[in-house]
Design a protein around this motif. Structure first.
Motif, PDB file in Angstrom:
ATOM      1  N   UNK A 168      13.684   7.042   0.588  1.00  0.00           N
ATOM      2  CA  UNK A 168      14.284   8.352   0.324  1.00  0.00           C
ATOM      3  C   UNK A 168      13.278   9.327  -0.274  1.00  0.00           C
ATOM      4  N   UNK A 169      12.356   8.830  -1.094  1.00  0.00           N
ATOM      5  CA  UNK A 169      11.447   9.751  -1.778  1.00  0.00           C
ATOM      6  C   UNK A 169      10.155  10.011  -0.997  1.00  0.00           C
ATOM      7  N   UNK A 170       9.738   9.063  -0.156  1.00  0.00           N
ATOM      8  CA  UNK A 170       8.476   9.229   0.574  1.00  0.00           C
ATOM      9  C   UNK A 170       8.663   9.514   2.054  1.00  0.00           C
ATOM     10  N   UNK A 171       9.850   9.196   2.591  1.00  0.00           N
ATOM     11  CA  UNK A 171      10.049   9.302   4.025  1.00  0.00           C
ATOM     12  C   UNK A 171       9.451   8.151   4.800  1.00  0.00           C
ATOM     13  N   UNK A 172       8.923   7.152   4.103  1.00  0.00           N
ATOM     14  CA  UNK A 172       8.298   5.980   4.714  1.00  0.00           C
ATOM     15  C   UNK A 172       8.976   4.720   4.169  1.00  0.00           C
ATOM     16  N   UNK A 173       9.006   3.666   4.979  1.00  0.00           N
ATOM     17  CA  UNK A 173       9.538   2.405   4.478  1.00  0.00           C
ATOM     18  C   UNK A 173       8.582   1.817   3.448  1.00  0.00           C
ATOM     19  N   UNK A 174       9.099   0.942   2.617  1.00  0.00           N
ATOM     20  CA  UNK A 174       8.246   0.266   1.642  1.00  0.00           C
ATOM     21  C   UNK A 174       7.139  -0.499   2.367  1.00  0.00           C
ATOM     22  N   UNK A 175       7.483  -1.099   3.503  1.00  0.00           N
ATOM     23  CA  UNK A 175       6.487  -1.845   4.270  1.00  0.00           C
ATOM     24  C   UNK A 175       5.363  -0.929   4.748  1.00  0.00           C
ATOM     25  N   UNK A 176       5.707   0.273   5.167  1.00  0.00           N
ATOM     26  CA  UNK A 176       4.690   1.213   5.632  1.00  0.00           C
ATOM     27  C   UNK A 176       3.801   1.688   4.489  1.00  0.00           C
ATOM     28  N   UNK A 177       4.402   1.952   3.326  1.00  0.00           N
ATOM     29  CA  UNK A 177       3.599   2.374   2.178  1.00  0.00           C
ATOM     30  C   UNK A 177       2.670   1.241   1.743  1.00  0.00           C
ATOM     31  N   UNK A 178       3.183   0.011   1.736  1.00  0.00           N
ATOM     32  CA  UNK A 178       2.343  -1.139   1.389  1.00  0.00           C
ATOM     33  C   UNK A 178       1.155  -1.251   2.347  1.00  0.00           C
ATOM     34  N   UNK A 179       1.399  -1.108   3.630  1.00  0.00           N
ATOM     35  CA  UNK A 179       0.332  -1.214   4.625  1.00  0.00           C
ATOM     36  C   UNK A 179      -0.726  -0.138   4.401  1.00  0.00           C
ATOM     37  N   UNK A 180      -0.280   1.085   4.127  1.00  0.00           N
ATOM     38  CA  UNK A 180      -1.202   2.217   4.008  1.00  0.00           C
ATOM     39  C   UNK A 180      -1.942   2.247   2.675  1.00  0.00           C
ATOM     40  N   UNK A 181      -1.241   1.913   1.602  1.00  0.00           N
ATOM     41  CA  UNK A 181      -1.832   2.047   0.264  1.00  0.00           C
ATOM     42  C   UNK A 181      -2.516   0.780  -0.221  1.00  0.00           C
ATOM     43  N   UNK A 182      -2.047  -0.373   0.242  1.00  0.00           N
ATOM     44  CA  UNK A 182      -2.498  -1.637  -0.354  1.00  0.00           C
ATOM     45  C   UNK A 182      -3.126  -2.571   0.679  1.00  0.00           C
ATOM     46  N   UNK A 183      -2.347  -3.021   1.653  1.00  0.00           N
ATOM     47  CA  UNK A 183      -2.835  -4.101   2.503  1.00  0.00           C
ATOM     48  C   UNK A 183      -4.060  -3.709   3.327  1.00  0.00           C
ATOM     49  N   UNK A 184      -3.961  -2.617   4.071  1.00  0.00           N
ATOM     50  CA  UNK A 184      -5.072  -2.242   4.951  1.00  0.00           C
ATOM     51  C   UNK A 184      -6.334  -1.854   4.188  1.00  0.00           C
ATOM     52  N   UNK A 185      -6.272  -0.984   3.192  1.00  0.00           N
ATOM     53  CA  UNK A 185      -7.520  -0.602   2.523  1.00  0.00           C
ATOM     54  C   UNK A 185      -8.199  -1.741   1.777  1.00  0.00           C
TER      55      UNK A 185
END
Length: 378
Positions: A168-185
């Motif tokens: 609701x606050x980011x427009x992205x799923x938690x899984x997508x935020x995890x991938x972008x902010x944590x897992x991939x980098x």
């Protein structure tokens, strides 16, 4: 135990950890198919595996170790000022109302205080694999206690609840935020949604094979208390089998944030190293104040589901055997991941053979003790 071997390496000074791991593997009546990885101030010092069909690259379901990745995302959004833990959940998710839900703060939600530990009649596998579907069911469910007045382990649903706030606050799923902010980098071998290119390394969780004495203990335990039946999705017409859940194709694809992650011990240790120390050329994700905040007790008293005492910090399980500054989360098959800012330890342990009796496996005690002793002497 025929055919079980230990492979991998340890850095100089960490040999007692290998000895403890070898002793555990040798004593197991069935191959545990386990991995152990440790980072010290970001540097890999332990990378071991033991079993008949597991190496350091083998991916498998990590159950509730996934919650550590999910709660790290929430902690990052709080640290960024995107989320305010004191705001009502309903201010982010307007439909989250009724039966006292509208007064629940985000802090209380993350600390397992909503009372929404499951739904009447349980979830089928196809639905419990989908966090959006779980959240939609839960928002209309009457809580099993008044929200904010107690806490209890939301075993298979906490990631769906916090994930809906993130969406609701980011427009992205938690899984997508995890991938972008944590897992991939950070290049973590720990996924919420197993990519197609990594499926060749995946192997299934294996059933528990209890000894006769252990089987007798299980038989004498009787039926689960009602709160546990609800929280562990055993209250439907056909109780959910956790091994089937972890190996379910839809769970592997969608990566539900409560317990559907897939990874290696290396990935778990790297997650916690990323949180407190950074990895290689990347800085720590959490500043010291945030790391202290997620570790401090948020839910004092007795957990209504598991009966554990002072169970949670900011979503993470408190690590009483390590120290008050440590935080992490275990997994149903026996695994554990944690960070300890005091010693600089990031610990990851996984096992594919479901361990007796379920939850954090007992070998984590001597393994953790050997790791902490080595770290303090380093």
């Amino acid at each position: 135990m025929v055919g079980s071997t230990v492979g991998g390496t340890v850095a100089a000074g960490w040999e007692p950890v290998r000895e403890a791991f070898e002793a555990f593997v040798a004593a197991e009546p069935h191959a545990p198919e386990a991995q152990l990885a440790v980072r010290h101030h970001g540097r890999t010092v332990v990378d071991l595996w033991g079993g008949e069909d597991t190496d350091g690259d083998t991916l498998s379901g990590v159950f509730s170790i996934t919650k550590g990745a999910a709660h790290l995302v929430v902690a990052l959004l709080v640290q960024d000022g995107v989320l305010d833990p004191e705001r009502p959940v309903s201010s982010y998710w307007p439909e989250f109302t009724g039966d006292g839900k509208e007064g629940l703060t985000l802090r209380q939600l993350v600390a397992h205080g909503s009372g929404l530990i499951g739904v009447d009649g349980g979830f089928p596998y196809e639905e419990i694999a989908d966090d959006a579907a779980v959240a939609a069911r839960l928002v209309g469910q009457k809580p099993y206690w008044e929200p904010g007045t107690a806490y209890g382990y939301h075993a298979f649903v906490i990631g769906a609840l916090t994930g809906e706030v993130v969406r609701r606050v980011t427009g992205r799923s938690l899984q997508e935020v995890y991938e972008e902010r944590v897992r991939a980098p950070y290049g973590l071998d720990l996924y919420m949604g197993l990519p197609q290119e990594s499926r060749g390394r995946w192997k299934p969780i294996l059933e528990m094979l209890p000894t006769p004495a252990q089987a007798a203990v299980l038989a004498a335990g009787g039926p689960l208390p009602e709160p546990m039946r609800i929280a562990f999705n055993a209250n439907g017409r056909t109780p959910m089998d956790p091994v089937t859940y972890a190996n379910h194709p839809r769970v592997l694809t969608l990566g539900p944030a409560s317990a559907g992650g897939v990874g290696t011990a290396r990935g778990v240790a790297a997650l916690y190293a990323a949180a407190i120390s950074g990895t290689e050329d990347r800085p720590a994700l959490l500043d010291p104040a945030t790391a202290a905040e997620v570790a401090r007790p948020h839910a004092p008293g007795v957990d209504r589901v598991t009966s554990e005492v002072d169970h949670f910090g900011f979503g993470f399980e408190r690590q009483h055997a390590v120290g008050p500054e440590a935080f992490g989360h275990c997994g149903a098959a026996g695994g554990l991941g944690f960070a300890d800012p005091v010693t600089g330890i990031a610990y990851g342990y996984t096992r594919r053979r479901y361990g007796f009796p379920g939850g954090m496996a007992p070998e984590n005690g001597p393994l953790t003790a050997a790791v902490l002793k080595a770290a303090r002497g380093a």
